[in-house]
Design an enzyme around this catalytic site. Structure first.
Site, short mmCIF file in Angstrom:
data_model
loop_
_atom_site.label_atom_id
_atom_site.label_comp_id
_atom_site.label_asym_id
_atom_site.label_seq_id
_atom_site.Cartn_x
_atom_site.Cartn_y
_atom_site.Cartn_z
N LYS A 1 -5.99 35.85 -30.96
CA LYS A 1 -5.01 34.87 -31.33
C LYS A 1 -4.12 34.56 -30.15
O LYS A 1 -3.66 33.70 -29.65
CB LYS A 1 -4.42 34.89 -32.57
CG LYS A 1 -3.42 33.92 -33.00
CD LYS A 1 -2.13 34.00 -32.36
CE LYS A 1 -1.15 32.58 -32.97
NZ LYS A 1 0.05 32.48 -32.49
N GLU B 1 5.10 27.27 -29.78
CA GLU B 1 5.45 28.67 -30.08
C GLU B 1 6.54 29.05 -29.02
O GLU B 1 5.90 29.13 -27.85
CB GLU B 1 4.36 29.69 -30.20
CG GLU B 1 4.72 30.99 -30.77
CD GLU B 1 3.50 31.87 -31.00
OE1 GLU B 1 2.34 31.30 -31.49
OE2 GLU B 1 3.62 33.02 -30.90
C1 MEV Z 1 1.66 35.95 -31.30
O1 MEV Z 1 1.52 34.54 -31.32
C2 MEV Z 1 0.51 36.69 -30.75
C3 MEV Z 1 0.68 38.14 -30.70
O2 MEV Z 1 0.39 38.37 -32.14
C4 MEV Z 1 -0.84 38.46 -30.11
C5 MEV Z 1 -1.11 40.15 -30.25
O3 MEV Z 1 -0.58 40.78 -31.17
O4 MEV Z 1 -1.73 40.60 -29.31
C6 MEV Z 1 1.47 38.63 -30.05
#
Ligand code: MEV
Length: 437
Positions: free
Chosen positions: A279, A84
């Protein structure tokens, strides 16, 4: 024919040929792509081939470095294997931010691992309980050779309890065992112990004078470790005076701290938000777990179970304002190993562990929890200030350019053009198309 017998007996080239014929209408470019990813060093390729069954090629993930983590006073560069685009940059930013505000602090809250023998016993609970108590020494004796080395290192079996589960399933009981596995993740050790406990349980039941004929037929269903490790937990935290939160992006630190805490509260009470919030934590955790050759499926399963431990899925991280101080912390269950498994086999794992100073399992718990907290801080900071897309799309530019097979010249122009503009997929595509006209 899309089905085959004896696939595992084919050579690697034969496997690829068969896949190409069966699933890609004989398209030779598929075989070319697969073989292009073979390592030119045959020895190294063989090593990777033999990690699993039916290997046909390698599947790359980039290995990136997020430097400048200060963890319990020591500086670390974090190895991160992840696809990512914005994760490593976000980790590096958070590391830098906190390195100027006292760094990360960690505490090991426990290192207990769990394994269970699940069995069926049709009979009297009191008799079963006496029986299990009476054969306790035999569990330890029978596993003596398995536990010898582990005991020498200070680990071993800590406790073997009988658990009555008959309110859930008739006649269902568990031997619930706790272990300390020091620097190894301990899966093989625990499973070997458990299978030995199961044999002892069955054999001794047959011999136990206090049991009826039916009670002697105690039946073991399975013996396996649990990836739920609520007592193998590390805490990572950061704290500073609220005014010290001020930075180029944070012009009103109190407002930032209050909004940040609101965001954490939301993740504590709203499961839809908590899952995404966690996540974000796992973006950092998994990247280091993979780079250090640990089992990310085990970690994921255990972490999310822990996030639900109070009956509803909730945030793994917490934040508070205490007077004029801001505090942000995370408790993570992490069953990790720094010996065994891939640790000495996979050259990138070896590199990552060396980069981290060949940590013990406890040290790696601390490091990985910090990676999770840093990632969470970066995400929630973006979400509550600029929004996530600004940073995300900026990092995503390279993926868009690669999709368009952009030249070096086009890349340089795109990067320059979008330096001070909002990045969108269509914006980048249109800009490149205009350049090409
Ligand atoms: C993206 O990989 C992770 C986020 O969605 C985490 C969050 O929303 O805290 C940016």
């Amino acid at each position: 024919m899309k089905e085959i017998n004896g696939f595992s007996k084919l050579t690697k080239t034969e496997k690829i040929d068969w896949i190409v014929q069966a699933y890609f209408q004989g398209n030779s470019s598929v075989a070319e792509t697969l073989t292009k990813y073979w390592n030119t060093d045959a020895q190294l390729q063989k090593l990777h081939d033999e990690f699993i069954e039916n290997t046909i090629s390698n599947f790359y993930l980039p290995l990136g470095i997020a430097p400048n983590f200060i963890i319990d006073g020591e500086v670390k560069a974090m190895p991160m294997a992840i696809e990512e685009s914005s994760v490593v940059a976000a980790a590096a930013n958070a590391a830098k931010f906190w390195s100027q505000r006292g760094g990360f602090k960690t505490t090991i809250l426990g290192t207990e691992k769990i394994g269970q023998v699940h069995f069926i016993f049709k009979g009297d609970y009191a008799k079963l309980s006496n029986f299990v108590a009476s054969i306790q020494p035999l569990f330890y004796e029978a596993t003596d050779s398995i536990t010898k080395n582990m005991r020498a290192r200070g680990g071993g079996i800590s406790k073997i309890e009988l658990r009555d589960m008959t309110d859930k399933i008739p006649n269902y009981y568990q031997l619930h065992a706790s272990f300390e596995t020091k620097n190894s993740m301990g899966a093989n050790f625990i499973n070997s112990c458990l299978e030995t406990f199961a044999s002892v349980l069955k054999e001794q039941a047959q011999l136990y004078a206090g049991f009826s004929v039916e009670e002697k037929e105690l039946d073991v269903v399975m013996s396996i470790l649990s990836n739920y490790v609520p007592n193998c937990v590390v805490r990572a935290e950061v704290s500073c005076k609220i005014e010290e939160l001020a930075s180029k992006e944070i012009t009103n630190p109190r407002k930032f701290a209050e909004k940040f805490i609101q965001a954490i509260r939301i993740a504590e009470v709203a499961p839809f938000r908590a899952v995404t919030h966690n996540k974000g934590i796992m973006n950092g955790v998994d990247a280091v777990v993979i780079a250090t050759g640990n089992d990310f499926r085990a970690i994921e399963a255990g972490v999310h179970a822990y996030a639900s431990k109070d009956g509803e899925y909730s945030s793994l991280s917490h934040a508070a304002i205490d007077g004029d101080s801001f505090r942000f912390w995370l408790d993570l269950p992490l069953a990790l190993g720094t010996v065994g498994g891939l640790t000495t086999l996979h050259p990138m794992v070896k590199f990552s562990l060396e980069l981290l100073g060949n940590p013990s399992a406890e040290e790696l718990m601390r490091i990985i929890a910090v990676a999770g907290l840093a990632q969470n801080f970066a995400a929630v900071k973006s979400l509550t200030t600029t929004g996530i897309q600004q940073g995300h799309m900026r990092m995503h530019i390279m993926n868009i350019l690669n999709q368009m097979n952009a030249t070096d010249n086009e890349r340089a122009k795109v990067v320059e053009h979008f330096r001070d503009k909002t990045v969108s997929h269509s914006g980048v595509v249109e800009f490149v198309e205009a350049l090409r006209k």
